[in-house]
Design an enzyme around this catalytic site. Structure first.
Site, PDB file in Angstrom:
ATOM      1  N   HIS A  62       0.242  -1.187  -0.047  1.00 20.09           N
ATOM      2  CA  HIS A  62      -0.164   0.475   0.239  1.00 20.09           C
ATOM      3  C   HIS A  62       0.859   0.940   0.308  1.00 20.09           C
ATOM      4  O   HIS A  62       1.681   1.154   0.555  1.00 20.09           O
ATOM      5  CB  HIS A  62      -0.484   0.005   1.151  1.00 20.09           C
ATOM      6  CG  HIS A  62      -1.710  -1.109   1.179  1.00 20.09           C
ATOM      7  ND1 HIS A  62      -2.264  -1.777   2.713  1.00 20.09           N
ATOM      8  CD2 HIS A  62      -1.708  -1.820   0.420  1.00 20.09           C
ATOM      9  CE1 HIS A  62      -2.898  -2.730   2.489  1.00 20.09           C
ATOM     10  NE2 HIS A  62      -3.211  -3.066   1.227  1.00 20.09           N
ATOM     11  N   LYS A  72       6.280   6.342   7.420  1.00 16.43           N
ATOM     12  CA  LYS A  72       5.455   5.584   8.575  1.00 16.43           C
ATOM     13  C   LYS A  72       6.854   4.921   9.656  1.00 16.43           C
ATOM     14  O   LYS A  72       8.350   4.526   8.685  1.00 16.43           O
ATOM     15  CB  LYS A  72       4.923   4.574   8.037  1.00 16.43           C
ATOM     16  CG  LYS A  72       3.520   4.386   7.462  1.00 16.43           C
ATOM     17  CD  LYS A  72       3.509   3.373   6.737  1.00 16.43           C
ATOM     18  CE  LYS A  72       2.382   3.687   6.064  1.00 16.43           C
ATOM     19  NZ  LYS A  72       1.292   2.707   4.671  1.00 16.43           N
ATOM     20  N   TYR A 132       1.336   1.501  14.033  1.00 16.31           N
ATOM     21  CA  TYR A 132       2.442   2.644  13.302  1.00 16.31           C
ATOM     22  C   TYR A 132       2.191   3.605  13.510  1.00 16.31           C
ATOM     23  O   TYR A 132       0.827   4.296  13.774  1.00 16.31           O
ATOM     24  CB  TYR A 132       2.980   2.048  12.075  1.00 16.31           C
ATOM     25  CG  TYR A 132       1.863   1.740  11.045  1.00 16.31           C
ATOM     26  CD1 TYR A 132       1.257   2.745   9.761  1.00 16.31           C
ATOM     27  CD2 TYR A 132       0.653   0.796  11.168  1.00 16.31           C
ATOM     28  CE1 TYR A 132      -0.178   3.032   8.960  1.00 16.31           C
ATOM     29  CE2 TYR A 132      -0.584   0.601  10.498  1.00 16.31           C
ATOM     30  CZ  TYR A 132      -1.144   1.804   9.653  1.00 16.31           C
ATOM     31  OH  TYR A 132      -2.037   2.051   8.221  1.00 16.31           O
ATOM     32  N   ASP A 168      -6.389  -6.170  -1.795  1.00 17.10           N
ATOM     33  CA  ASP A 168      -5.010  -6.540  -2.390  1.00 17.10           C
ATOM     34  C   ASP A 168      -5.261  -7.866  -3.640  1.00 17.10           C
ATOM     35  O   ASP A 168      -4.015  -7.774  -4.273  1.00 17.10           O
ATOM     36  CB  ASP A 168      -4.155  -7.011  -1.360  1.00 17.10           C
ATOM     37  CG  ASP A 168      -4.373  -5.924   0.010  1.00 17.10           C
ATOM     38  OD1 ASP A 168      -3.974  -4.120  -0.676  1.00 17.10           O
ATOM     39  OD2 ASP A 168      -3.524  -5.762   1.092  1.00 17.10           O
TER      40      ASP A 168
END
Length: 188
Positions: A62, A72, A132, A168
């Protein structure tokens, strides 16, 4: 805190110093001062957490397009994952290359992924929690993904994924995305 550069410039493994005694342990999971001393300058604005019930769950690859792209800092707080970053910045000498790192509740490692990289992870155990930080807010209109099994990227996942979202499963290749929508540019 120990910061180790991976083969992808800007993607680093962060190993916090853990202090333990008879009560358990303590660590700083984030210190802006220490990260800046290590050359990482980022202002996080959002914390995220995910839970995956079964081993073999794959989330990714992603990314968020500009102007809402995200850096991130990830860690597994329960269980273990194989965490992957892929350079998708046009003009980068490492374009299409990937790096993977095992993150687990036991090893307490974190992976910092700068803007311009796709990200995904595969759960290596049941009952996995991932937390995260992101330096930009999630924007659905900027959301994108690339095939987890794109042969041009050729990520060597440590086990075959068994659970993927429909999104996905239907993701296009990096080549298809680059031809239509990727807006990341390598800036040296």
């Amino acid at each position: 805190m120990k910061v180790t550069e991976t083969k992808l410039k800007g993607v680093v493994v962060v190993e916090p110093q853990v202090f333990g005694d008879a009560r358990g342990w303590f660590m700083e999971s984030w210190s802006q001062r220490k990260m800046e001393a290590a050359g990482i300058h980022v202002d996080f604005v959002q914390d995220n957490q995910s839970y995956s019930a079964e081993k073999g769950t794959l989330r990714g690859l992603h990314y968020q397009l500009n102007p809402m792209c995200q850096a991130k800092l990830l860690r597994a707080t329960r269980g273990a994952i194989f965490d992957v970053a892929v350079d998708i910045r046009k003009g980068s000498p490492q374009y299409g290359e990937w790096v993977g790192v095992e993150l687990s509740a036991e090893n307490k490692r974190q992976l910092f992924i700068p803007r311009g990289f796709a990200h995904g992870f595969l759960t290596l155990t049941d009952d996995v929690e991932v937390q995260y930080k992101a330096d930009n807010y999630y924007a659905p209109e900027c959301d994108g993904n690339i095939r987890w099994d794109d042969p041009d990227i050729a990520v060597a996942w440590p086990l075959a994924p068994t659970i993927l979202s429909e999104k996905d499963q239907k993701a296009p290749s990096l080549r298809e995305r680059a031809a239509t929508s990727l807006n990341f540019v390598y800036e040296g």
